[in-house]
Scaffold this motif. Structure first.
Motif, short mmCIF file in Angstrom:
data_model
loop_
_atom_site.label_atom_id
_atom_site.label_comp_id
_atom_site.label_asym_id
_atom_site.label_seq_id
_atom_site.Cartn_x
_atom_site.Cartn_y
_atom_site.Cartn_z
N THR A 88 0.84 -1.20 0.00
CA THR A 88 0.00 0.00 0.00
C THR A 88 0.87 1.25 0.00
O THR A 88 0.59 2.22 -0.72
CB THR A 88 -0.95 -0.01 1.21
OG1 THR A 88 -1.71 -1.23 1.19
CG2 THR A 88 -1.88 1.19 1.20
N ARG A 89 1.95 1.24 0.76
CA ARG A 89 2.86 2.39 0.78
C ARG A 89 3.53 2.57 -0.58
O ARG A 89 3.69 3.69 -1.07
CB ARG A 89 3.89 2.24 1.90
CG ARG A 89 3.27 2.46 3.28
CD ARG A 89 4.29 2.43 4.39
NE ARG A 89 4.79 1.10 4.69
CZ ARG A 89 4.13 0.17 5.39
NH1 ARG A 89 2.92 0.43 5.88
NH2 ARG A 89 4.66 -1.02 5.61
N ALA A 90 3.90 1.47 -1.23
CA ALA A 90 4.48 1.56 -2.57
C ALA A 90 3.44 2.11 -3.56
O ALA A 90 3.78 2.91 -4.44
CB ALA A 90 4.98 0.19 -3.02
N TYR A 91 2.20 1.70 -3.41
CA TYR A 91 1.11 2.19 -4.26
C TYR A 91 0.98 3.71 -4.12
O TYR A 91 0.83 4.43 -5.10
CB TYR A 91 -0.20 1.49 -3.87
CG TYR A 91 -1.37 1.75 -4.79
CD1 TYR A 91 -1.67 0.89 -5.82
CD2 TYR A 91 -2.18 2.87 -4.62
CE1 TYR A 91 -2.76 1.11 -6.66
CE2 TYR A 91 -3.25 3.12 -5.45
CZ TYR A 91 -3.54 2.24 -6.46
OH TYR A 91 -4.61 2.47 -7.30
N VAL A 92 1.05 4.19 -2.89
CA VAL A 92 0.98 5.63 -2.63
C VAL A 92 2.16 6.34 -3.30
O VAL A 92 1.98 7.35 -3.99
CB VAL A 92 0.95 5.92 -1.11
CG1 VAL A 92 1.18 7.40 -0.82
CG2 VAL A 92 -0.37 5.44 -0.51
N ARG A 93 3.37 5.82 -3.09
CA ARG A 93 4.55 6.46 -3.68
C ARG A 93 4.45 6.50 -5.21
O ARG A 93 4.76 7.52 -5.83
CB ARG A 93 5.83 5.73 -3.24
CG ARG A 93 6.23 6.04 -1.81
CD ARG A 93 7.61 5.50 -1.46
NE ARG A 93 7.66 4.06 -1.38
CZ ARG A 93 7.35 3.35 -0.29
NH1 ARG A 93 6.99 3.97 0.83
NH2 ARG A 93 7.44 2.05 -0.30
N VAL A 149 -6.71 5.30 2.01
CA VAL A 149 -5.40 5.66 1.49
C VAL A 149 -5.36 5.52 -0.04
O VAL A 149 -4.87 6.41 -0.74
CB VAL A 149 -4.30 4.79 2.17
CG1 VAL A 149 -2.97 4.91 1.46
CG2 VAL A 149 -4.18 5.18 3.64
N VAL A 150 -5.88 4.44 -0.56
CA VAL A 150 -5.87 4.21 -2.01
C VAL A 150 -6.76 5.23 -2.72
O VAL A 150 -6.38 5.77 -3.76
CB VAL A 150 -6.25 2.75 -2.34
CG1 VAL A 150 -6.52 2.57 -3.82
CG2 VAL A 150 -5.16 1.81 -1.87
N ALA A 151 -7.94 5.50 -2.16
CA ALA A 151 -8.83 6.49 -2.78
C ALA A 151 -8.17 7.86 -2.82
O ALA A 151 -8.26 8.57 -3.83
CB ALA A 151 -10.16 6.54 -2.03
N ALA A 152 -7.50 8.25 -1.75
CA ALA A 152 -6.82 9.55 -1.72
C ALA A 152 -5.68 9.59 -2.74
O ALA A 152 -5.52 10.57 -3.46
CB ALA A 152 -6.30 9.84 -0.32
N ALA A 153 -4.90 8.53 -2.81
CA ALA A 153 -3.78 8.49 -3.76
C ALA A 153 -4.30 8.50 -5.20
O ALA A 153 -3.77 9.22 -6.06
CB ALA A 153 -2.92 7.25 -3.52
N GLU A 180 1.87 7.59 6.77
CA GLU A 180 1.72 7.56 8.24
C GLU A 180 0.44 6.83 8.64
O GLU A 180 0.44 6.09 9.63
CB GLU A 180 1.73 8.99 8.79
CG GLU A 180 3.11 9.60 8.83
CD GLU A 180 3.11 11.06 9.28
OE1 GLU A 180 2.07 11.55 9.79
OE2 GLU A 180 4.15 11.70 9.11
N LEU A 181 -0.64 7.04 7.89
CA LEU A 181 -1.88 6.32 8.18
C LEU A 181 -1.68 4.80 8.12
O LEU A 181 -2.27 4.06 8.88
CB LEU A 181 -2.99 6.72 7.21
CG LEU A 181 -3.66 8.07 7.44
CD1 LEU A 181 -4.62 8.38 6.30
CD2 LEU A 181 -4.40 8.09 8.78
N THR A 182 -0.85 4.36 7.17
CA THR A 182 -0.63 2.91 7.03
C THR A 182 0.25 2.36 8.15
O THR A 182 0.22 1.16 8.41
CB THR A 182 0.02 2.56 5.68
OG1 THR A 182 1.36 3.01 5.64
CG2 THR A 182 -0.78 3.11 4.51
#
Length: 185
Positions: A88-93, A149-153, A180-182
């Motif tokens: 999920t963090r990689a998805y955000v990045r 998190v995914v919706a925001a990204a 940070e949320l994750t």
């Protein structure tokens, strides 16, 4: 038009996919194979050698876009991060990567809008979205955190569609906040 000297079959195939993306984005899904071949600098026969029908070319183009994004996410994995939410963090990045210019992002979104109008491509995209949903929800975080998190990204990554992308500093701050949320879950 003969194949350009020195171009490998893989390079020709890539040139055809790139040309198809440009031509379909600018002229629509009804763009002809002749137009695509010309844009790639190959004969129509050369195009048909690599892609026996327009459907095959369009399907491969769509799959290439999906695979490219997945590769970008995987490349954004932190090798030192083994905590839940790593993917999920990689998805955000990857989603908030500001190294791409806004014009390229808008062009990519415009191409996707053309492709998604084809039922077979819509199904391909749906299956890919289901795979992402499974992979991200199996990443060890609570479902509500992944969804938020995914919706925001995703929302921030499509901001250039409206002509006003998120500023680099704001993207970095949003990325930090989402990550940070994750980590708090």
């Amino acid at each position: 038009m003969p194949r350009k000297a020195g171009r490998s079959p893989e390079e020709t195939r890539r040139a055809l996919l790139d040309a198809a993306g440009t031509v379909i984005r600018t002229r629509g899904i009804s763009a002809s194979l002749d137009d695509i071949a010309k844009a790639a600098g190959v004969s129509k026969g050369g195009l048909l050698y690599h892609f026996p029908a327009k459907d095959a070319l369009v399907r491969t183009l769509a799959q290439d876009l999906l695979d490219t994004y997945r590769a970008e996410v995987l490349a954004a994995l932190d090798p030192e991060d083994n905590a839940p939410g790593r993917l999920t963090r990689a998805y955000v990045r990857a989603s908030l990567d500001t190294s791409q210019d806004e014009v390229a992002i808008r062009e990519n979104i415009a191409l996707i809008a053309q492709l998604i109008s084809i039922p077979e491509i819509a199904e391909l995209a749906r299956a890919d979205a289901e795979r992402w949903d499974r992979d991200l929800h199996d990443d060890g975080l609570p479902g509500h955190v992944v969804t938020l998190v995914v919706a925001a990204a995703d929302g921030a990554s499509t901001a250039p569609l409206w002509g006003v992308g998120i500023e680099v500093a704001a993207a970095r701050k949003l990325e930090q906040q989402l990550i940070e949320l994750t980590l708090k879950s």
